[in-house]
Design a protein around this motif. Structure first.
Motif, PDB file in Angstrom:
ATOM      1  N   TRP A 442       0.921  -1.284  -0.105  1.00 38.15           N
ATOM      2  CA  TRP A 442       0.097  -0.103  -0.042  1.00 38.15           C
ATOM      3  C   TRP A 442       0.841   1.585  -0.123  1.00 38.15           C
ATOM      4  N   VAL A 444       4.099   1.601  -1.119  1.00 40.70           N
ATOM      5  CA  VAL A 444       4.499   1.627  -2.328  1.00 40.70           C
ATOM      6  C   VAL A 444       3.615   2.164  -3.303  1.00 40.70           C
ATOM      7  N   GLY A 445       2.312   1.738  -3.356  1.00 35.02           N
ATOM      8  CA  GLY A 445       1.328   2.129  -4.359  1.00 35.02           C
ATOM      9  C   GLY A 445       0.956   3.619  -3.992  1.00 35.02           C
ATOM     10  N   HIS A 446       1.230   4.365  -2.768  1.00 34.43           N
ATOM     11  CA  HIS A 446       0.717   5.606  -2.664  1.00 34.43           C
ATOM     12  C   HIS A 446       1.967   6.470  -2.509  1.00 34.43           C
ATOM     13  N   HIS A 447       3.095   5.882  -3.177  1.00 34.09           N
ATOM     14  CA  HIS A 447       4.330   6.786  -3.256  1.00 34.09           C
ATOM     15  C   HIS A 447       5.042   7.421  -1.806  1.00 34.09           C
ATOM     16  N   LEU A 448       4.415   6.722  -0.809  1.00 36.66           N
ATOM     17  CA  LEU A 448       5.055   7.084   0.470  1.00 36.66           C
ATOM     18  C   LEU A 448       6.357   6.294   0.570  1.00 36.66           C
ATOM     19  N   SER A 449       7.459   7.062   0.994  1.00 31.12           N
ATOM     20  CA  SER A 449       8.885   6.251   0.746  1.00 31.12           C
ATOM     21  C   SER A 449       9.577   6.347   1.959  1.00 31.12           C
ATOM     22  N   TYR A 450       9.301   7.144   3.022  1.00 30.07           N
ATOM     23  CA  TYR A 450       9.960   7.174   4.024  1.00 30.07           C
ATOM     24  C   TYR A 450       9.207   7.641   5.412  1.00 30.07           C
ATOM     25  N   SER A 465       8.947  -4.441   0.866  1.00 30.72           N
ATOM     26  CA  SER A 465       8.873  -3.344  -0.343  1.00 30.72           C
ATOM     27  C   SER A 465       9.995  -3.299  -1.065  1.00 30.72           C
ATOM     28  N   GLN A 468      11.846   0.144  -1.317  1.00 28.47           N
ATOM     29  CA  GLN A 468      10.992   1.458  -1.885  1.00 28.47           C
ATOM     30  C   GLN A 468      10.285   2.170  -0.652  1.00 28.47           C
ATOM     31  N   ALA A 469       9.871   1.474   0.162  1.00 27.06           N
ATOM     32  CA  ALA A 469       9.213   2.175   1.399  1.00 27.06           C
ATOM     33  C   ALA A 469      10.148   1.902   2.620  1.00 27.06           C
ATOM     34  N   THR A 541      -0.532  10.159   7.783  1.00 23.96           N
ATOM     35  CA  THR A 541       0.454  10.921   6.751  1.00 23.96           C
ATOM     36  C   THR A 541       0.634  12.418   7.604  1.00 23.96           C
TER      37      THR A 541
END
Length: 557
Positions: A442, A444-450, A465, A468-469, A541
């Protein structure tokens, strides 16, 4: 002696071209090639068997979900591959695996990257090596049918880890079973090498190498060697009244084992002097008298887990039947250990020294586990995993001849066939996904990386991931968010290097409480921009860098 007394010489026919000197046709061709082919059969068969075991153990390892413990080792290996060889800034658990599993992880990570499959491949490799090393050590100098029987008995006792807790202890994240590989290699050197002046220093150096990575080597390697050599030297010098020089080998080995402790400490001090990793201290408090009864019971169950025979609490069915069948292997191990105890003061040969060391290793590990202050549960049996290969080797070395004489090998072959069926059944069970894999996908799919999370979510999400996350572990202490020192790197928490924009709140994982509630995060970090509920997990977030609110580890860390 007269000429008549000398017997006439008869020349053996020799091959010249296609005909012998006696005129008989040459025997080259199929009749001479068949033995050569047969010589290739044993190594080919052994190679095929080891490959099949590796594949089976890989499948069994997949039945155990990769978690944040193993993820920390994957990330350490990744950092070492990228130049941080001394793990500068890293805070590890009480075991570093620096000279044992981490080099193995570096090799696998170089191929697979930061991925959960690294843990499974490494676990399968490690357990395969333990089984093979135990079989080789059990063989000793025996040949023929007895040598084969020794190897099959040792390997058979270990061949099929029990699904569930047994597989988690022996084939999941790096644990003390991996420490058995270099220790068994040390005993192989002790068993096969000649008694020369250089052997004790070599053995001591090998033990120091292991001790750098895992302090369990004190109980699994150094203490058994010192005790066994001390007993043999006492027998020779005191009981038999021989000169001290007659026990030079045993005394030299004991001295080398003791010397391995300061050598390993000096190596770790050198790493620390160059800014390398730190490890947490080990709890050294012994159990109280009121705790011992419970610890004895826990030790008994832990032994059942190691030998695949934990039938306690199982429903009647295939699982219980498999566990009860493993009692045969446990029975052989107990019998062999008893024979090893009886022979401690009577053994004298070089091969008997290995038996004495293994016997001492089994007893010392069981005793140390029983009197420790561990949080006893079946999983904590990983602290005494050396008991399994040590006792299996003893069974092979001490019982093969007896069982052959009693004509019991056919019955044991049937038991071994049952173990192999259990292993095959286990290998075809469905794999388990890496813990928190759904959250990782989820993010990675929402471009949350850190971001940040509790310990049991952070590492598993990061490797789940593929990096990637990237999620870093934190604690909530006295109303503030602090870095969790376990398996973490200091630079992860530098606001000038990274921007963390989310928090993952996972479910409670005993004995670790949940990081916090949404209300507590609001009080500590302020109102989130969004709150997402993903089943048992929650993602918050933020529009700011959360690392600015992360403090150094508190005193409770």
């Amino acid at each position: 002696m007269t000429e008549q007394d000398v017997p006439a010489r008869t020349e053996a026919p020799t091959t010249t071209g296609k005909q012998t000197r006696t005129g008989a046709p040459a025997t080259t061709g199929t009749a001479e090639r068949l033995p050569a082919r047969r010589r290739w059969l044993p190594p080919v068969a052994v190679t095929l068997a080891v490959a099949l075991l590796l594949l089976a153990y890989l499948r069994v390892s997949w039945t155990v979900a990769a978690n944040s413990d193993g993820a920390g080792n994957v990330l350490q290996a990744w950092d070492m591959l990228h130049g941080n060889l001394v793990l500068h800034g890293w805070s590890l658990s009480d075991t570093s695996f620096y000279t044992t599993e981490l080099p193995q992880y570096m090799l696998i990570v170089s191929v697979l990257g930061r991925h959960g499959d690294v843990i499974h491949v490494a676990s399968a490799m490690t357990y395969t090596l333990v089984v093979v090393a135990a079989a080789l050590l059990a063989k000793g100098h025996a040949a023929g049918r007895e040598g084969l029987a020794r190897m099959l008995i040792a390997a058979g006792i270990m061949v099929a880890p029990q699904l569930g807790t047994g597989a988690a202890v022996l084939e999941s994240s790096p644990g003390h079973i991996g420490t058995s590989v270099p220790i068994l290699a040390t005993w192989l050197v002790l068993d096969r090498a000649p008694r020369r002046w250089w052997l004790p220093p070599v053995v001591g150096a090998m033990l120091a190498w292991v001790l750098v990575a895992d302090r369990v080597a004190l109980y699994a390697g150094i203490a058994p060697l010192v005790v066994a050599c001390g007993v043999r030297a006492y027998r020779r010098v005191v009981m038999q009244r021989q000169p001290v020089a007659s026990a030079w080998f045993e005394l030299s080995l004991a001295a080398s084992g003791v010397a391995a402790i300061p050598v390993a400490a000096a190596a770790l001090a050198l790493v620390h002097a160059h800014g390398g990793f730190t490890v947490m201290p080990v709890e050294n408090t012994l159990a109280t008298g009121s705790q011992l009864a419970g610890h004895v019971s826990a030790t008994f169950q832990g032994v059942l887990v190691l030998f695949g025979a934990d039938f306690l609490g199982l429903h009647v069915g295939l699982g219980a039947a498999a566990a009860l069948l493993h009692l045969a292997g446990l029975g052989l191990a107990v019998w062999a250990t008893w024979l090893g105890i009886r022979g401690c003061f009577r053994a004298a040969g070089p091969q008997d020294l290995v038996v004495a060391v293994l016997t001492a290793g089994v007893l010392i590990n069981l005793a140390a586990y029983t009197v420790s202050q561990l949080d006893f549960d079946p999983m904590s049996s990983r602290e005494m995993t050396a008991v399994l290969p040590f006792a299996a080797v003893l069974a092979g070395r001490l019982l093969a001849g007896r069982l052959m004489s009693a004509r019991l090998l056919p019955a044991l072959s049937a038991v071994l066939a049952g173990y192999l069926v259990i292993l095959a059944y286990s290998a075809f069970q469905p794999p388990a996904a890496t813990e928190n894999q759904r959250v990782a996908g989820w993010l990675v799919g929402h471009h949350l990386s850190y971001g940040v999370a509790g310990y049991w979510e952070a590492g598993s999400i990061t490797i789940g991931s593929g990096g990637q996350a990237q999620v870093r572990q934190v604690d909530i202490i006295d109303g503030t968010m602090r870095r969790d020192w376990r398996e973490s790197q200091a630079s992860w928490y530098y606001p000038r290097l990274h921007r963390a924009t989310f928090v993952v709140l996972g479910p409670t994982k005993p004995p670790t409480p949940r990081l916090g509630t949404v209300a507590e995060m609001r009080a500590i970090l302020g109102p989130p921009a969004h709150v997402y509920h993903l089943g048992p997990d929650t993602v918050l977030t933020y529009g700011k860098n959360l690392l600015a609110d992360v403090r150094p580890p508190g005193s409770s860390g």
